[in-house]
Design an enzyme around this catalytic site. Structure first.
Site, mmCIF file in Angstrom:
data_model
loop_
_atom_site.group_PDB
_atom_site.id
_atom_site.type_symbol
_atom_site.label_atom_id
_atom_site.label_comp_id
_atom_site.label_asym_id
_atom_site.label_seq_id
_atom_site.Cartn_x
_atom_site.Cartn_y
_atom_site.Cartn_z
ATOM 1 N N GLY A 31 -108.123 17.736 81.620
ATOM 2 C CA GLY A 31 -107.261 18.068 80.597
ATOM 3 C C GLY A 31 -105.860 17.318 80.181
ATOM 4 N N HIS A 37 -109.971 8.705 79.226
ATOM 5 C CA HIS A 37 -110.555 9.354 79.772
ATOM 6 C C HIS A 37 -111.632 9.669 77.965
ATOM 7 C CE1 HIS A 37 -107.154 12.606 80.534
ATOM 8 N NE2 HIS A 37 -107.879 12.517 81.800
#
Ligand code: AMP
Length: 288
Positions: A31, A37
């Protein structure tokens, strides 16, 4: 985007749900998402029927409890980013949802990969990484899984894991995304103040210079100059800089010792560990 906490429900959805996904692209994360990402997700979407992203801050891979408790967890913002990126499934489990199987604590065979370089600095880290990825692969059974070159030693560890346990999973290693001044993007960069964040590009600058020096100097000479430069930066503490064989993390003294050589570096700067690397010779096998 469908969000799952339960491994069982996710598994059932992937095999029996309306999409009955034939090929899953899997992007494991902790996260605090950034463009690095997102680049993995984009690649996963191009190559698979659907993408599963996991967000799980894995306590097993933290050897420092302060680092674990300080790890950012902006889940609402992350979910918005994932929806915008068109991700089909988010797996956001609790500890027991991932590590419920009896053998989830069994050591994964990694040779010496978990005890050298980053493994030596962070005892237990790569065992923790291998254990969580093993459990996640068992739940998700992806066709392909996407990892960043940013965490280079991790990609070597994962390749070792799949060789032994998941021969059908293809590992795709994606290039490092950087901030405008060259700093490799990382969730931990949020801990740098603005001034240090702007200056932190010196790590990449040093790696580029090292690569350039290798064209006209021996590896040993080039490394010595780069170490000297990194040690001269105010507020920085060099943890390690090594040139390694990309297949097994063995330190090399000369570029002729391996087909692909990567320089890996960690510098602690303003209290944050900055990891980076550069390919000095050859090319990474992009997928395996
Ligand atoms: P993390 O959430 O830090 O565990 O990272 C999840 C995945 O994203 C890992 O495979 C990382 O290597 C990858 N990743 C992290 N930073 C970057 C970056 N700057 N560029 C590309 N991939 C990255």
């Amino acid at each position: 985007m469908k969000v799952f906490k339960s491994a069982l429900f996710l598994k059932n959805e992937l095999t029996n749900g309306p999409l009955r996904v034939r090929s899953v692209g899997f992007v494991p994360t902790m996260g605090a998402l950034h463009h690095g990402h997102l680049s993995l997700i984009k690649r996963g979407k191009e190559e698979n029927d659907a993408v599963v992203v996991s967000i799980f801050v894995n306590p097993k891979q933290f050897n420092d409890s302060n680092d674990l408790s300080a790890y950012p967890r902006p889940i609402e913002r992350d979910m918005e980013m994932l929806m915008e990126a068109g991700v089909e499934y988010l797996f956001h489990p609790d500890f027991d949802d991932v590590f419920s199987a009896n053998d989830s604590n069994a050591e994964v065979e990694l040779g010496n990969l978990d005890s050298v370089l980053e493994g030596a600095q962070r005892p237990g880290h790569f065992q923790g990484v291998a254990k969580v990825v093993k459990c996640l692969f068992e739940i998700i059974t992806p066709a392909r899984a996407y990892f960043g070159q940013k965490d280079f030693q991790q990609t070597v560890v994962i390749r070792r894991l799949v060789q032994r346990h998941f021969p059908d999973v293809q590992i795709v290693v994606c290039p490092i995304l950087r901030e405008p001044h060259g700093l490799a993007m990382s969730s931990r960069n949020e801990r740098l103040d603005r001034q240090h964040r702007l200056k932190a590009g010196f790590v990449y600058k040093a790696l580029l210079k090292l690569k350039e020096r290798c064209h006209f100097k021996s590896l040993e000479e080039a490394m010595t100059s780069t170490i000297k430069y990194l040690k001269s930066i105010e507020g920085a503490r060099l943890e390690y800089l090594s040139a390694v064989d990309a297949t097994n993390m063995r330190v090399v003294e000369d570029l002729d010792e391996a087909d692909c050589v990567v320089a890996v570096v960690v510098v602690e700067y303003a209290g944050v560990r900055l990891l980076d690397n550069i390919i000095l010779k050859g090319a990474l096998s992009e997928s395996a």
